[in-house]
Design an enzyme around this catalytic site. Sequence first.
Site, PDB file in Angstrom:
ATOM      1  N   VAL A  24      56.134  10.868   8.719  1.00  0.00           N
ATOM      2  CA  VAL A  24      56.551  10.016   9.468  1.00  0.00           C
ATOM      3  C   VAL A  24      56.287   8.688   9.653  1.00  0.00           C
ATOM      4  CG1 VAL A  24      58.435   9.921  12.562  1.00  0.00           C
ATOM      5  CG2 VAL A  24      57.665  12.212  10.940  1.00  0.00           C
ATOM      6  N   LYS A  74      52.172  13.196   4.601  1.00  0.00           N
ATOM      7  CA  LYS A  74      50.913  12.775   5.004  1.00  0.00           C
ATOM      8  C   LYS A  74      49.341  12.960   4.659  1.00  0.00           C
ATOM      9  CE  LYS A  74      49.270  10.049   8.515  1.00  0.00           C
ATOM     10  NZ  LYS A  74      47.790  10.604   8.545  1.00  0.00           N
ATOM     11  N   ASP A  75      48.493  14.302   5.021  1.00  0.00           N
ATOM     12  CA  ASP A  75      47.798  14.208   4.547  1.00  0.00           C
ATOM     13  C   ASP A  75      48.037  15.218   3.035  1.00  0.00           C
ATOM     14  OD1 ASP A  75      45.932  14.429   6.563  1.00  0.00           O
ATOM     15  OD2 ASP A  75      47.367  15.383   7.797  1.00  0.00           O
ATOM     16  N   SER A 118      49.980   8.586  12.807  1.00  0.00           N
ATOM     17  CA  SER A 118      49.163   9.359  12.728  1.00  0.00           C
ATOM     18  C   SER A 118      48.061   9.068  14.225  1.00  0.00           C
ATOM     19  CB  SER A 118      47.649   8.576  11.723  1.00  0.00           C
ATOM     20  OG  SER A 118      46.226   9.272  12.512  1.00  0.00           O
ATOM     21  N   ALA A 150      46.478  15.412  20.337  1.00  0.00           N
ATOM     22  CA  ALA A 150      47.306  14.083  20.110  1.00  0.00           C
ATOM     23  C   ALA A 150      48.148  13.995  19.423  1.00  0.00           C
ATOM     24  CB  ALA A 150      45.394  13.210  18.753  1.00  0.00           C
ATOM     25  N   HIS A 201      54.167  14.923  14.557  1.00  0.00           N
ATOM     26  CA  HIS A 201      53.960  16.180  14.882  1.00  0.00           C
ATOM     27  C   HIS A 201      55.275  16.776  15.453  1.00  0.00           C
ATOM     28  CE1 HIS A 201      49.551  15.106  15.659  1.00  0.00           C
ATOM     29  NE2 HIS A 201      49.714  15.606  14.882  1.00  0.00           N
ATOM     30  N   GLY A 205      52.255  18.530   7.701  1.00  0.00           N
ATOM     31  CA  GLY A 205      52.470  16.979   7.164  1.00  0.00           C
ATOM     32  C   GLY A 205      51.879  16.604   5.850  1.00  0.00           C
TER      33      GLY A 205
HETATM   34  O1  PAF Z   1      45.522  18.157   9.986  1.00  0.00           O
HETATM   35  C1  PAF Z   1      45.542  19.360  10.720  1.00  0.00           C
HETATM   36  O2  PAF Z   1      45.543  17.707  11.704  1.00  0.00           O
HETATM   37  C2  PAF Z   1      43.899  19.323  10.395  1.00  0.00           C
HETATM   38  O3  PAF Z   1      43.467  19.280   9.620  1.00  0.00           O
HETATM   39  C3  PAF Z   1      44.461  20.825  10.737  1.00  0.00           C
HETATM   40  C4  PAF Z   1      45.556  20.898   9.676  1.00  0.00           C
HETATM   41  C5  PAF Z   1      45.280  21.212  11.938  1.00  0.00           C
HETATM   42  C6  PAF Z   1      43.373  21.958  10.799  1.00  0.00           C
HETATM   43  O4  PAF Z   1      42.369  21.509  12.410  1.00  0.00           O
END
Ligand code: PAF
Length: 280
Positions: free
Chosen positions: A176, A149-150, A185, A32, A37, A147
């Site tokens: 971003v 963001k997380d 997101s 997605a 990304h 990222g």
């Molecule tokens: O941040 C994410 O999209 C997910 O937690 C990751 C790091 C790809 C692990 O599934």
Amino acid sequence: MKTVHTINALQEELNALRLQGKRVGLVPTMGALHAGHASLVKRSVAENDVTVVSDFVNPTQFNDLNDLAKYPRTLEADCRLLEACGVNFVFAPSVEEIYPEPDTRQFSFAPLDTVMEGIYRPGHFNGVCQIVSKLFDIVKPDKAYFGEKDFQQLAIIREMVRQMHFPLEIVGCPIVREADGLALSSRNARLSAEQRQQALKISQTLFESRDFAKSHSVSETRQMVEEAINQAPGLRLEYFELVDGNTLQSIESWDDTTYAVGCITVYCGEVRLIDNIKYV
Ligand code: PAF
């Protein structure tokens, strides 16, 4: 660009390239894909000879089965975006390929994983560490991109790499945002047009709090954010924490840290959105 679905096929390709001295960058994703990304992917393409993007909705990190079922799956569109970014390999395995048997490993990086998302999404970071450690073992990247963001995830993955001696560099990349401030997101795709407008209040409040913090205490700033979100139509605050960006522990005074970060999670309808801001 090649799309591969099995570990063997990917490793065969990468082993040959590594023998030629090529350096490998990995961008783990759950698909997605959006411009956030793309920014990680472009950085990997610029910094490595070969870029692998994993596109895998990891079931073990979902503590809510409804959330897992609703997670968008858009491999074809993802591949178009990745090809345009110059990616070499998309790794899109099945759940059985990654988990031929249940993964019973338990990861604990306390106190990093016992606060914030660790409280509200029990087991989530264990699942993240399961998949990310598997991806590191499979791909053996020189660098891996995540990222900011997380924010908590990034801190935990850095700690996992440190404690488990994975021989790679973790590269954290800035959030971003849309032109109006909303953090990108994959979950934004689930917002209605009205919710999309309501969600804007999250980043607006975080930006306002950065100015507010210059002349107010930590507890006043926390209160200001909580009140703004609680009063906003369509939003439900799960938590807002002001933490030290390295330890993720709550601060009581701005003097407690030189790296204060505000981390927020808000429900907009059924959609759970996270964001954060640095107070520097
Ligand atoms: O941040 C994410 O999209 C997910 O937690 C990751 C790091 C790809 C692990 O599934």
